[in-house]
Design a protein around this motif. Structure first.
Motif, short mmCIF file in Angstrom:
data_model
loop_
_atom_site.label_atom_id
_atom_site.label_comp_id
_atom_site.label_asym_id
_atom_site.label_seq_id
_atom_site.Cartn_x
_atom_site.Cartn_y
_atom_site.Cartn_z
N TYR A 153 0.69 -1.26 -0.06
CA TYR A 153 0.11 0.00 -0.04
C TYR A 153 0.84 1.48 -0.04
O TYR A 153 0.39 2.09 -0.52
CB TYR A 153 -0.97 -0.09 1.18
CG TYR A 153 -0.48 -0.30 2.41
CD1 TYR A 153 -0.79 -1.60 2.79
CD2 TYR A 153 0.22 0.68 3.32
CE1 TYR A 153 -0.39 -1.96 4.30
CE2 TYR A 153 0.60 0.19 4.46
CZ TYR A 153 0.33 -1.17 5.26
OH TYR A 153 0.76 -1.23 6.39
N HIS A 154 2.01 1.28 0.46
CA HIS A 154 2.80 2.24 0.60
C HIS A 154 3.52 2.56 -1.01
O HIS A 154 3.45 3.74 -1.51
CB HIS A 154 4.24 2.07 1.14
CG HIS A 154 3.99 1.97 2.71
ND1 HIS A 154 4.67 1.10 3.56
CD2 HIS A 154 3.10 2.70 3.53
CE1 HIS A 154 4.27 1.08 4.72
NE2 HIS A 154 3.44 2.22 4.84
N VAL B 84 2.36 6.19 -5.78
CA VAL B 84 1.95 6.15 -7.26
C VAL B 84 0.72 6.91 -7.42
O VAL B 84 0.45 8.01 -8.28
CB VAL B 84 1.90 4.75 -8.08
CG1 VAL B 84 1.14 4.75 -9.27
CG2 VAL B 84 3.23 3.89 -7.78
N ALA B 85 -0.38 6.54 -6.53
CA ALA B 85 -1.59 7.50 -6.67
C ALA B 85 -1.23 9.06 -6.44
O ALA B 85 -1.92 9.65 -7.28
CB ALA B 85 -2.51 6.79 -5.79
N ASN C 107 -5.86 1.44 4.74
CA ASN C 107 -5.34 1.77 3.53
C ASN C 107 -6.06 1.57 2.23
O ASN C 107 -5.95 2.18 1.33
CB ASN C 107 -3.92 1.11 3.45
CG ASN C 107 -2.81 1.90 4.27
OD1 ASN C 107 -2.44 3.13 3.88
ND2 ASN C 107 -2.53 1.28 5.20
N ASN C 108 -6.80 0.44 2.21
CA ASN C 108 -7.97 0.06 1.12
C ASN C 108 -8.76 1.08 1.10
O ASN C 108 -9.25 1.59 -0.12
CB ASN C 108 -8.33 -1.13 1.33
CG ASN C 108 -7.38 -2.41 0.62
OD1 ASN C 108 -6.56 -1.99 -0.10
ND2 ASN C 108 -7.54 -3.69 0.93
N PRO D 73 -7.94 -1.79 -4.50
CA PRO D 73 -7.58 -2.15 -3.27
C PRO D 73 -6.83 -3.48 -3.09
O PRO D 73 -6.66 -4.03 -4.28
CB PRO D 73 -9.12 -2.32 -2.36
CG PRO D 73 -9.87 -2.35 -3.91
CD PRO D 73 -9.39 -1.80 -5.03
N LEU D 74 -5.90 -3.69 -2.15
CA LEU D 74 -5.20 -4.72 -2.13
C LEU D 74 -5.73 -6.13 -1.58
O LEU D 74 -6.78 -6.07 -0.78
CB LEU D 74 -4.03 -4.31 -1.37
CG LEU D 74 -3.12 -3.33 -1.68
CD1 LEU D 74 -2.10 -2.74 -0.63
CD2 LEU D 74 -2.17 -4.01 -2.83
#
Ligand code: GDP
Ligand code: IMO
Ligand code: MG
Length: 422
Positions: free
Chosen positions: A109-110, A115-116, A168-169, A179-180
């Motif tokens: 998620y980091h 990137v986002a 984080n999602n 989402p992951l």
């Protein structure tokens, strides 16, 4: 050799890896103290090129202890692959690599958030390496990070990861990113955790044992002074303290055990990513790129190039307490008939002899240049100071006067032997 901190005196990629490799010969321990796999340190040994991202560059000399300190952020999957890659090249790591148990872990998620965020800030991009470094250090500061000590305990890690992925999602979804999957991330990280566990230890105690034995420690800086989160061209910086002070907090070795600081700088300037670069010169960049030089070791991006900036390096000498400078890539200037050096900046009527705090103000600055005659001959065969052309020596002497520290090492090529000790 004394306990030595080696730092980049510019915007990164100064040739730290090469100089670390050379200085490791006289050291017992090499320790990385900041950054993550955003770093790319190139070392040539014979015909083989190694690019180190998290593993200290000292690993290429046998029987030296290499430590990844607590100040580093570790992508465990990336580190596992780096270790496997080194093994494939015949480099032995098992007995001499140690990883801090309190170093923070970079999670998927980091990277996604890195990137986002870059995509969202269309006009204010930093040009990060997309390795998740900023979000990982942000979590460390927010006290929601996972550390190596968590990673190597599978049950505890699973529990903590679940909560972190859930939170984080939410952000990723709100930002329109995917989402992951918790099970996928868990599996990949538990595998990497099991692989890395034998290397993980209390590196603070280990370094203090080395100090007690009178061993010499070399602190390997990553990035450069002007990418430092406090002293760099904010916000166009990385997220750690890359400067000499970071070596103490990033390892647990106190300031009174440090004997000297070596600042590494190119004979010109480069920067990769966005942000002000006062001496940027496209013709110089074209020349260096045409020689196949100055492409990023981590991302392959062409580096932006410019003339030597004495304002910046003078400031770096002060902040880091540089005792000795190592100049690299002198040979990059071999074909030029005139070489410029920036003495000060000017914006309108205002003259600056330091970097203004505001990046926009720095971007508006014009360099005030002095010109030096080029030597127009190859330096790459020189092995002693007196074998350098007279004009090259005059150029280097001018640089040391301008920045306020003596030059102790000159590098005239990527190979170990292309190094001059003055
Ligand atoms: P680091 O991140 O500071 O370790 O630097 P990088 O490895 O990212 O970039 C430095 C580049 O310059 C690498 O490709 C080195 O092999 C190369 N290099 C280092 N010193 C010299 C030198 O004196 N001359 C030449 N031609 N290349 C050098
Ligand atoms: P070494 O150790 C050069 C730059 C990136 C970007 C900014 C922030 O090889 O000298 P990040 O991914 O850290 O959030 O990106 O910092 N950057 C580097 N530039 N050399 C490096 O490391 C760098 N590490 C990060 O290009 O501008
Ligand atoms: Mg590099």
């Amino acid at each position: 050799m004394a306990n030595t901190i080696l730092v980049g005196a510019q915007w990164g990629d100064e040739g730290k890896g090469k100089i670390i490799d050379v200085l490791t010969e006289q050291a017992d321990v090499v320790v990385r103290y900041a950054g993550g796999n955003n770093a790319g340190h190139t070392v040539w040994v014979g015909q083989t090129r190694y690019v180190l991202h998290l593993v200290p560059s000292g690993i290429l000399r046998r029987s030296k202890l290499c430590v990844i300190g607590n100040g580093v952020v570790i992508d465990p999957v990336g580190l596992m692959e780096e270790i496997q890659g080194l093994r494939e090249l015949g480099v032995k790591v098992d007995r001499n690599l140690r990883i801090s148990e309190t170093a923070h872990v970079v999670l998927p998620y980091h990277r996604e958030l890195d990137v986002a965020r870059e995509q969202r800030q269309r006009h204010n991009r930093i040009g990060t390496t997309k390795r998740g470094i900023g979000p990982a250090y942000a979590d460390k500061a927010a006290r929601v990070g996972l550390r190596m000590v968590d990673l190597i305990q599978p049950e505890r890690f699973a529990e903590k990861l679940k909560l972190r992925i859930r939170e984080n999602n939410e952000v990723l979804k709100a930002w329109g990113a995917r989402p992951l999957s918790y099970p996928k991330v868990l599996k990949a990280y538990q595998e990497a955790g099991a692989f890395l566990a034998p290397f993980v230890t209390n590196t603070v105690a280990l370094l203090h044992q080395a100090l007690q034995k009178g061993q010499n420690i070399l602190f390997e800086g990553a990035q450069g002074t002007f990418l430092d989160i406090d002293h760099g061209t904010y916000p166009f910086v990385t997220s750690s303290n890359t400067t000499a002070g970071g070596a103490c907090t990033g390892t647990g070795v106190p300031p009174n055990r440090i004997d000297r600081v070596v600042g590494v700088m190119k004979a010109y300037t480069t920067r990769v990513g966005e942000g002000p670069l006062p001496t940027e010169d496209h013709a110089l960049g074209d020349l260096l790129h045409s020689m196949g030089r100055e492409y990023g070791a981590t991302t392959g991006r062409p580096r932006r190039c410019g003339w030597f900036d004495a304002v910046a390096v003078r400031q770096a000498v002060q902040i880091n307490g540089v005792d000795t400078l190592a100049v690299t890539n002198l040979d990059g200037l071999d074909t030029l008939s005139t070489i410029k050096v920036c003495l000060a900046y000017r914006a309108g009527q205002q003259r600056y002899d330091h970097l203004p705090a505001d990046a926009a103000e720095l971007a508006a600055c014009e360099p005030v240049y002095a010109e030096f005659p080029g030597w127009c001959t190859s330096t790459s065969q020189a092995r002693r100071w007196r074998e350098l052309p007279v004009k090259a020596r005059a150029y280097l002497k001018a640089l040391e006067d301008l920045v306020g520290a003596p030059i102790g090492i000159v590098s005239v090529g990527p190979a170990r032997e292309q190094t001059i000790f003055r």
